[in-house]
Design a protein around this motif. Structure first.
Motif, mmCIF file in Angstrom:
data_model
loop_
_atom_site.group_PDB
_atom_site.id
_atom_site.type_symbol
_atom_site.label_atom_id
_atom_site.label_comp_id
_atom_site.label_asym_id
_atom_site.label_seq_id
_atom_site.Cartn_x
_atom_site.Cartn_y
_atom_site.Cartn_z
ATOM 1 N N ALA B 171 0.837 -1.203 0.000
ATOM 2 C CA ALA B 171 0.000 0.000 0.000
ATOM 3 C C ALA B 171 0.872 1.253 0.000
ATOM 4 O O ALA B 171 0.584 2.230 -0.709
ATOM 5 C CB ALA B 171 -0.925 -0.002 1.223
ATOM 6 N N THR B 174 2.115 1.841 -3.467
ATOM 7 C CA THR B 174 1.063 2.429 -4.300
ATOM 8 C C THR B 174 0.932 3.921 -4.025
ATOM 9 O O THR B 174 0.807 4.734 -4.948
ATOM 10 C CB THR B 174 -0.269 1.719 -4.023
ATOM 11 O OG1 THR B 174 -0.112 0.317 -4.247
ATOM 12 C CG2 THR B 174 -1.360 2.267 -4.920
ATOM 13 N N ALA B 175 0.990 4.287 -2.755
ATOM 14 C CA ALA B 175 0.883 5.708 -2.400
ATOM 15 C C ALA B 175 2.062 6.499 -2.950
ATOM 16 O O ALA B 175 1.897 7.607 -3.484
ATOM 17 C CB ALA B 175 0.805 5.860 -0.883
ATOM 18 N N LEU B 191 -2.168 10.269 1.331
ATOM 19 C CA LEU B 191 -2.192 9.216 0.315
ATOM 20 C C LEU B 191 -1.949 7.856 0.957
ATOM 21 O O LEU B 191 -2.635 6.877 0.643
ATOM 22 C CB LEU B 191 -1.126 9.489 -0.744
ATOM 23 C CG LEU B 191 -1.482 10.526 -1.810
ATOM 24 C CD1 LEU B 191 -0.291 10.786 -2.725
ATOM 25 C CD2 LEU B 191 -2.675 10.048 -2.622
ATOM 26 N N ARG B 194 -4.965 6.741 2.844
ATOM 27 C CA ARG B 194 -6.058 6.321 1.961
ATOM 28 C C ARG B 194 -5.759 4.960 1.340
ATOM 29 O O ARG B 194 -6.659 4.126 1.177
ATOM 30 C CB ARG B 194 -6.287 7.372 0.886
ATOM 31 C CG ARG B 194 -7.078 8.571 1.406
ATOM 32 C CD ARG B 194 -6.984 9.759 0.485
ATOM 33 N NE ARG B 194 -7.257 9.409 -0.903
ATOM 34 C CZ ARG B 194 -6.893 10.159 -1.938
ATOM 35 N NH1 ARG B 194 -6.229 11.285 -1.728
ATOM 36 N NH2 ARG B 194 -7.201 9.791 -3.158
ATOM 37 N N ALA B 195 -4.490 4.749 0.980
ATOM 38 C CA ALA B 195 -4.122 3.446 0.415
ATOM 39 C C ALA B 195 -4.348 2.338 1.442
ATOM 40 O O ALA B 195 -4.881 1.263 1.114
ATOM 41 C CB ALA B 195 -2.668 3.473 -0.043
ATOM 42 N N ALA B 198 -8.016 1.683 1.808
ATOM 43 C CA ALA B 198 -8.569 0.958 0.663
ATOM 44 C C ALA B 198 -8.266 -0.532 0.771
ATOM 45 O O ALA B 198 -9.070 -1.375 0.369
ATOM 46 C CB ALA B 198 -7.982 1.513 -0.640
ATOM 47 N N ALA B 199 -7.109 -0.865 1.316
ATOM 48 C CA ALA B 199 -6.737 -2.267 1.402
ATOM 49 C C ALA B 199 -7.339 -2.954 2.612
ATOM 50 O O ALA B 199 -7.828 -4.082 2.512
ATOM 51 C CB ALA B 199 -5.209 -2.394 1.454
#
Lengths: 206, 206
Positions: B171, B174-175, B191, B194-195, B198-199
């Motif tokens: 994650a 990804t961020a 970010l 949020r990542a 989301a996971a």
DNA sequence: CATCCATGTGTTAGTTACTAACATCGAGGT
DNA sequence: ACCTCGATGTTAGTAACTAACACATGGATG
């Protein structure tokens, strides 16, 4: 099973390819990846160095197994879009592993041994590990595409899908590493399911 | 902030190091990583190729920023052991990002720009992306150690910790990728948070 | 201030992964 | 039987490193 319509040249080519790869993995396992030159692999396989490069673009590709990306992507695309992303991807990973390791038990013995040798090299050799992680990153892009998060959705939604997918693949990598360390004694689908459960809790209960 | 007790030689060495790296990132950004040779970087920096290798073991290290692993590991170790792993690691990642991007705003302008250039190269260049992913893998091992999952616990528990940690770092990656694509417009800690959300859903609500 | 040593740097020669270009040989269709 | 094309070998070259040696300069000691 395999296509019998292969011409002689194609069979020969596939044969030398497997020959080269087999000698390469054996030499790498025996003496270490960095201590073996491509020229030595070529000599062991009875071909010239150039032929090795014609079959494998880089030395690393001698060990890297092309992930069954297509199978995984298909399973992701076939998963119900109503479920959360981690469940869709996680389920696809477990399913794909079940299919792959569940193949004919006779071929499995030799094939799985070779695969485990490759995996061990990938885990222990920095250069191979890096390339393998990057190939998983490529798989991530393919999965995100298959999830239907096409450009239509919000950029924020796409970001969330990326994050969830990358986390799933990280769990897969952990499972693969453990599988190699275990020498394949534990069933791979179980390992993947447990890794997913450890990361995401019960969201992925299939 | 910085130690003022540096001797002249140390300052000179640090100076040439930064000089080399600055020229390298500029050239790589302009013409592409693969199209620039180490010899060209050396010439642009006014040193010999050998000096470049004395400061950076490989060409890739000219771009790879040593992750603030120590800070992250410290924050993980300081997190309450009662919380779930993803929360402990995720919180540490957000905290560390807050500290790092929240530094003096004047130095931040130039430093963050350089960091973004490096990140963009890392995301777009396969060789650099692979090395970066592998360095995150190294960070994972350090975090697992810091989590106190010492050899004492079950092997199965260690596996679960590995899986959860790797998912958190995925994650993070990804961020970071999104941050580079956004050119740093979005706050990095947001970010990352949020990542993670989301996971893992709300498990990581700080 | 003179001396000595450690350290950063340059130079050279070598290894190895990889590429390009050309020659050769044999499979497979005509 | 002939011709084409694909697989392979050979050679020459580039670029990322490495090892070994020489040189110079910062920095401490007398």
């Amino acid at each position: 099973m395999t296509e019998r319509k292969l011409t002689l040249r194609e069979r020969q080519r596939a044969g030398t390819r497997r020959l080269i790869q087999a000698h390469a993995v054996r030499l790498f396992t025996d003496r270490g990846y960095d201590a073996v030159t491509v020229a030595e692999v070529a000599e062991a396989a009875g071909v010239s160095a150039m032929t090795v490069y014609r079959h494998f673009p880089t030395k690393e590709d001698l060990v890297l197994i092309d992930q069954p990306a297509r199978l995984i992507v298909e399973k992701v695309a076939a998963s119900p879009a109503t479920q959360p992303v981690v469940r869709r991807v996680g389920g696809a990973l477990v399913d794909a592993a079940t299919v792959l390791t569940g193949e004919a038990a006779d071929e499995r013995a030799v094939g799985e041994r070779f695969l485990l040798d490759c995996l061990r090299l990938m885990v222990s050799t920095p250069a191979l590990r890096a390339r393998h992680l990057d190939s998983q990153y490529a798989l991530q892009q393919a999965i995100v595409d298959a999830l239907g998060g096409d450009g239509a959705a919000t950029q924020d939604a796409a970001f969330r899908v990326q994050a969830a997918t990358s986390a799933c693949l990280a769990a897969l990598h952990t499972a693969l590493t453990r599988w190699a360390e275990d020498d394949g004694r534990t069933e791979l689908p179980d390992l993947i399911a447990r890794a997913l459960a450890a990361a995401f809790g019960d969201v992925v209960a299939a």
